[in-house]
Enzyme design. Structure first.
Site, PDB file in Angstrom:
ATOM      1  N   ASP A  54      -2.656  -4.974  -8.249  1.00 58.27           N
ATOM      2  CA  ASP A  54      -4.346  -5.783  -7.762  1.00 58.27           C
ATOM      3  C   ASP A  54      -4.454  -7.003  -9.415  1.00 58.27           C
ATOM      4  O   ASP A  54      -4.375  -6.866 -10.463  1.00 58.27           O
ATOM      5  CB  ASP A  54      -5.535  -5.395  -7.672  1.00 58.27           C
ATOM      6  CG  ASP A  54      -5.006  -4.105  -6.704  1.00 58.27           C
ATOM      7  OD1 ASP A  54      -4.632  -4.476  -5.565  1.00 58.27           O
ATOM      8  OD2 ASP A  54      -6.218  -3.694  -7.005  1.00 58.27           O
TER       9      ASP A  54
ATOM     10  N   HIS B  73       2.380  -2.867  -5.264  1.00 62.02           N
ATOM     11  CA  HIS B  73       2.182  -4.315  -6.116  1.00 62.02           C
ATOM     12  C   HIS B  73       0.945  -3.576  -6.825  1.00 62.02           C
ATOM     13  O   HIS B  73       0.630  -2.853  -7.156  1.00 62.02           O
ATOM     14  CB  HIS B  73       1.202  -4.744  -4.826  1.00 62.02           C
ATOM     15  CG  HIS B  73      -0.292  -4.477  -4.284  1.00 62.02           C
ATOM     16  ND1 HIS B  73      -0.049  -3.771  -3.302  1.00 62.02           N
ATOM     17  CD2 HIS B  73      -1.293  -4.587  -5.150  1.00 62.02           C
ATOM     18  CE1 HIS B  73      -0.775  -3.593  -3.053  1.00 62.02           C
ATOM     19  NE2 HIS B  73      -1.855  -3.661  -3.680  1.00 62.02           N
TER      20      HIS B  73
ATOM     21  N   ARG C  34      -5.787   3.830  10.105  1.00 62.98           N
ATOM     22  CA  ARG C  34      -6.672   3.860   9.421  1.00 62.98           C
ATOM     23  C   ARG C  34      -7.715   2.908   8.769  1.00 62.98           C
ATOM     24  O   ARG C  34      -6.682   1.418   8.330  1.00 62.98           O
ATOM     25  CB  ARG C  34      -5.922   4.145   8.466  1.00 62.98           C
ATOM     26  CG  ARG C  34      -5.473   4.136   6.891  1.00 62.98           C
ATOM     27  CD  ARG C  34      -4.872   4.506   5.552  1.00 62.98           C
ATOM     28  NE  ARG C  34      -5.618   4.723   4.138  1.00 62.98           N
ATOM     29  CZ  ARG C  34      -5.396   3.670   3.059  1.00 62.98           C
ATOM     30  NH1 ARG C  34      -5.607   2.500   3.541  1.00 62.98           N
ATOM     31  NH2 ARG C  34      -6.281   4.304   2.099  1.00 62.98           N
TER      32      ARG C  34
ATOM     33  N   HIS D 261       0.949   0.299  -6.892  1.00 61.93           N
ATOM     34  CA  HIS D 261       0.238   1.656  -6.052  1.00 61.93           C
ATOM     35  C   HIS D 261       0.358   1.004  -4.470  1.00 61.93           C
ATOM     36  O   HIS D 261       1.063  -0.468  -4.403  1.00 61.93           O
ATOM     37  CB  HIS D 261      -1.905   1.852  -5.525  1.00 61.93           C
ATOM     38  CG  HIS D 261      -1.625   0.004  -5.849  1.00 61.93           C
ATOM     39  ND1 HIS D 261      -2.329  -0.571  -6.408  1.00 61.93           N
ATOM     40  CD2 HIS D 261      -3.088  -0.354  -4.492  1.00 61.93           C
ATOM     41  CE1 HIS D 261      -2.715  -1.633  -6.195  1.00 61.93           C
ATOM     42  NE2 HIS D 261      -3.606  -1.792  -5.540  1.00 61.93           N
TER      43      HIS D 261
END
Length: 139
Positions: free
Chosen positions: A21, A19, A85, A75
């Protein structure tokens, strides 16, 4: 805050799907695990994690404001296979009524409000399952 638990099927699962941002800027603090990737020159590039540095993403609104001088980069985040994570993301966004327009003439994009942009994203996701993004506002 984003938490990505260990995933034994990490090669088949995204932590976040590809996607761009929707903000002006996104500031990300990530841990040492890794998993953030950027789409560049037709392939996915790993972002080397540095817990002492911040990652700054140009968002869709910055792309429109800059008249494509700066691009909102696609990204994704890969799911970690063995360890958890963590990342912290801060999205810099205007009020819903803010008009997005470029000062560079001729403008590549028509003027639009942040609310209009978000509503278009919702319609696109509902209709196609994917975010089309700022290209919807090209002249």
């Amino acid at each position: 805050m984003n938490r990505y638990p260990p995933c034994p099927f990490s090669s088949e699962v995204f932590g976040l799907v590809p996607h761009t941002d929707s903000s002006f800027l996104t500031v990300v603090s990530q841990d040492q695990i890794g998993g953030l990737q950027l789409w560049k020159n037709g392939r996915w590039i790993n972002v080397k994690p540095n817990p002492d540095a911040l990652v700054i993403n140009i968002g869709d609104l910055f792309q429109a404001l800059s008249n494509d001088v700066y691009k909102s980069i696609k990204h994704r985040v890969l799911a970690p296979q063995q360890v958890e994570r963590l990342s912290l993301a801060f999205f810099y966004c205007p009020t819903y009524e803010t008009v997005i327009k470029s000062c560079i003439k001729p403008s590549m994009y028509r003027e639009f409000t942040f609310r209009e942009f978000l509503m278009q994203i919702q319609r696109d996701v509902k209709a196609t399952g994917d975010k089309v993004g700022v290209s919807r506002f090209l002249l």
